[in-house]
Design an enzyme around this catalytic site. Structure first.
Site, mmCIF file in Angstrom:
data_model
loop_
_atom_site.group_PDB
_atom_site.id
_atom_site.type_symbol
_atom_site.label_atom_id
_atom_site.label_comp_id
_atom_site.label_asym_id
_atom_site.label_seq_id
_atom_site.Cartn_x
_atom_site.Cartn_y
_atom_site.Cartn_z
ATOM 1 N N ASP A 1 51.018 48.828 37.640
ATOM 2 C CA ASP A 1 50.806 48.042 36.420
ATOM 3 C C ASP A 1 52.128 47.863 35.690
ATOM 4 O O ASP A 1 52.955 48.780 35.679
ATOM 5 C CB ASP A 1 49.792 48.774 35.507
ATOM 6 N N THR B 1 49.516 43.987 29.370
ATOM 7 C CA THR B 1 48.328 44.055 28.503
ATOM 8 C C THR B 1 47.577 45.369 28.694
ATOM 9 O O THR B 1 46.660 45.665 27.935
ATOM 10 C CB THR B 1 47.354 42.880 28.769
ATOM 11 N N ASP C 1 56.012 45.204 38.256
ATOM 12 C CA ASP C 1 55.464 43.848 38.168
ATOM 13 C C ASP C 1 55.081 43.426 39.585
ATOM 14 O O ASP C 1 55.952 43.337 40.459
ATOM 15 C CB ASP C 1 56.561 42.927 37.590
ATOM 16 N N SER D 1 46.702 40.707 36.352
ATOM 17 C CA SER D 1 46.877 39.342 35.839
ATOM 18 C C SER D 1 46.531 39.379 34.357
ATOM 19 O O SER D 1 45.594 40.099 33.971
ATOM 20 C CB SER D 1 45.914 38.365 36.534
ATOM 21 N N ALA E 1 40.282 40.127 42.507
ATOM 22 C CA ALA E 1 39.545 39.880 41.265
ATOM 23 C C ALA E 1 39.728 38.412 40.899
ATOM 24 O O ALA E 1 40.703 38.029 40.265
ATOM 25 C CB ALA E 1 40.083 40.768 40.141
ATOM 26 N N TYR F 1 45.882 29.736 34.471
ATOM 27 C CA TYR F 1 45.016 30.839 34.913
ATOM 28 C C TYR F 1 44.072 30.360 36.016
ATOM 29 O O TYR F 1 44.000 30.954 37.089
ATOM 30 C CB TYR F 1 44.231 31.349 33.713
ATOM 31 N N THR G 1 33.027 39.920 31.222
ATOM 32 C CA THR G 1 32.660 41.333 31.208
ATOM 33 C C THR G 1 33.256 41.988 29.965
ATOM 34 O O THR G 1 34.352 41.608 29.539
ATOM 35 C CB THR G 1 33.173 42.005 32.493
#
Ligand code: NAD
Ligand code: UDP
Length: 317
Positions: free
Chosen positions: A34, A38, A59, A78, A117, A148, A178
């Protein structure tokens, strides 16, 4: 996957950290990759290296270099909330494209199963409702959200190309909205925004007239669906989400009531290309994975509100 080694990109984020919890509790070794753009270290602070967790700050767009065996790669890195990806459009496109190349290369070289994902945003502003996996979507390829949507559509295409070309054991889950504990108070998505506003006495900012719909799934159910997909041999894409649909205005009212807040509801501009309707057709998940969400939305909202009231003190239920 118990006693296995699992790589979770984006593992310090909202969904990624709940997935780390699941696999660590099951006795697996987990490597979280990670960049903390965020995600938050606090999301994983309950685990130590002795428990089997390794955290690698990197990254994924720059490459993923990990020694040792790997049994599964879950590619969740992401930006995910509309404000986050609109703030970082190029990083979002890099994570979906270059990051997915690197995650797939890792799975290929280690002989690992791969889970992408993906998202209901691949359907764009849908003109088929509810959305089955066979629907190809209605995405504006040049609008602001395309950074996105198209990055995720590219990631899906790339995943299928690795499967066909290199025989990688791939799978794709299309995740619908979610929610749950560990969403950031500044995340910007509707549920954390409304809860934060309600708890701090600020107006709840509903976009447009609030008649647009979403279908919200509690995080524990989503994790169970991702785990089911990992343990299957299905390629997907498979929709994972809760078919219970609500208007955004109704969700704002529910959160106001649940929090006992006196905050007013105000109407603000609707984002460009904001989808008008969204509800998953989960026939494939039901019949092929035996999966369906179990947590009533209101129960999930109560857990989430409790966590937002005292994030540090309240353990994730
Ligand atoms: P999140 O923002 O909490 O998690 C994303 C994680 O990825 C963060 O920890 C962030 O630091 C990390 N990250 C971002 N770019 C990275 C990079 N280049 N390299 C390494 N790490 C990076 O959001 P989330 O809701 O947990 O979403 C996780 C994944 O699930 C995303 O891929 C998102 O598109 C997908 N998804 C989520 C939802 C949802 O409703 N939560 C719906 C559809 C799809
Ligand atoms: N939304 C809202 N107020 C907010 C944040 C979002 O009314 O403070 C709206 C948003 O415009 C969309 C819906 O709620 O119509 C769901 O938005 P979210 O960002 O949660 O998810 P997504 O747009 O990715 O489905």
């Amino acid at each position: 996957m118990e006693n296995k080694r699992i790589i979770i990109t984006g593992g310090a984020g909202f969904l990624g950290s709940h997935l780390c919890d699941h696999f660590l509790r099951a006795g697996a070794e987990v490597v979280c990759v990670d960049d903390f753009s965020t995600g938050r270290p606090e999301n994983l602070e309950q685990w130590s290296p002795q428990d089997g967790l390794t955290i690698t700050r990197a990254d994924v767009s720059e490459g993923i270099d990990l020694p040792g065996t790997v049994d599964a790669v879950l590619h969740f890195a992401s930006p995910a909330s509309p404000p986050a990806y609109l703030r970082r459009p190029l990083e979002t496109m890099r994570a979906g494209s270059l990051g997915t190349f690197h995650a797939l290369d890792l799975a290929r070289h280690k002989g690992a199963r791969f889970v992408l994902a993906s998202t209901s945003e691949t359907y764009g502003d849908p003109n088929v409702h509810p959305q089955p996996e066979s629907y190809w979507g209605n995405v504006n390829p040049v609008g602001p959200r395309s950074v996105y949507d198209e990055a995720k559509r590219f990631a899906e295409a790339l995943t299928m190309a690795y499967r066909r070309t290199h025989g990688v054991d791939t799978s794709i889950v299309r995740i619908f909205n979610t929610f749950g504990p560990r969403m950031r108070d500044d995340d910007g998505r509707a549920i954390p925004a409304f809860i934060t506003q309600a708890l701090t006495g600020k107006p709840l900012t509903v976009t447009g007239d609030g008649t647009q719909t979403r279908s919200f799934c509690y995080v524990d159910d989503l994790v169970a669906g991702v785990v089911g997909m990992l343990h299957s041999d299905l390629p997907g894409p498979v929709n994972l989400g809760n078919p219970q649909e609500t208007t955004i205005l109704a969700m704002a009212h529910t959160i106001r009531e649940l929090t006992g807040s006196a905050s007013p509801i105000v109407f603000v501009d609707r984002p460009v290309d904001d989808p008008t309707l969204r509800r998953p057709d989960i026939t494939a998940a039901r019949t092929q994975l035996g999966w369906a969400p179990r947590t009533p939305v209101e129960e999930g909202l109560k857990h989430t509100v409790d966590w937002f009231r005292a994030p540090a003190a309240t353990p994730v239920p």
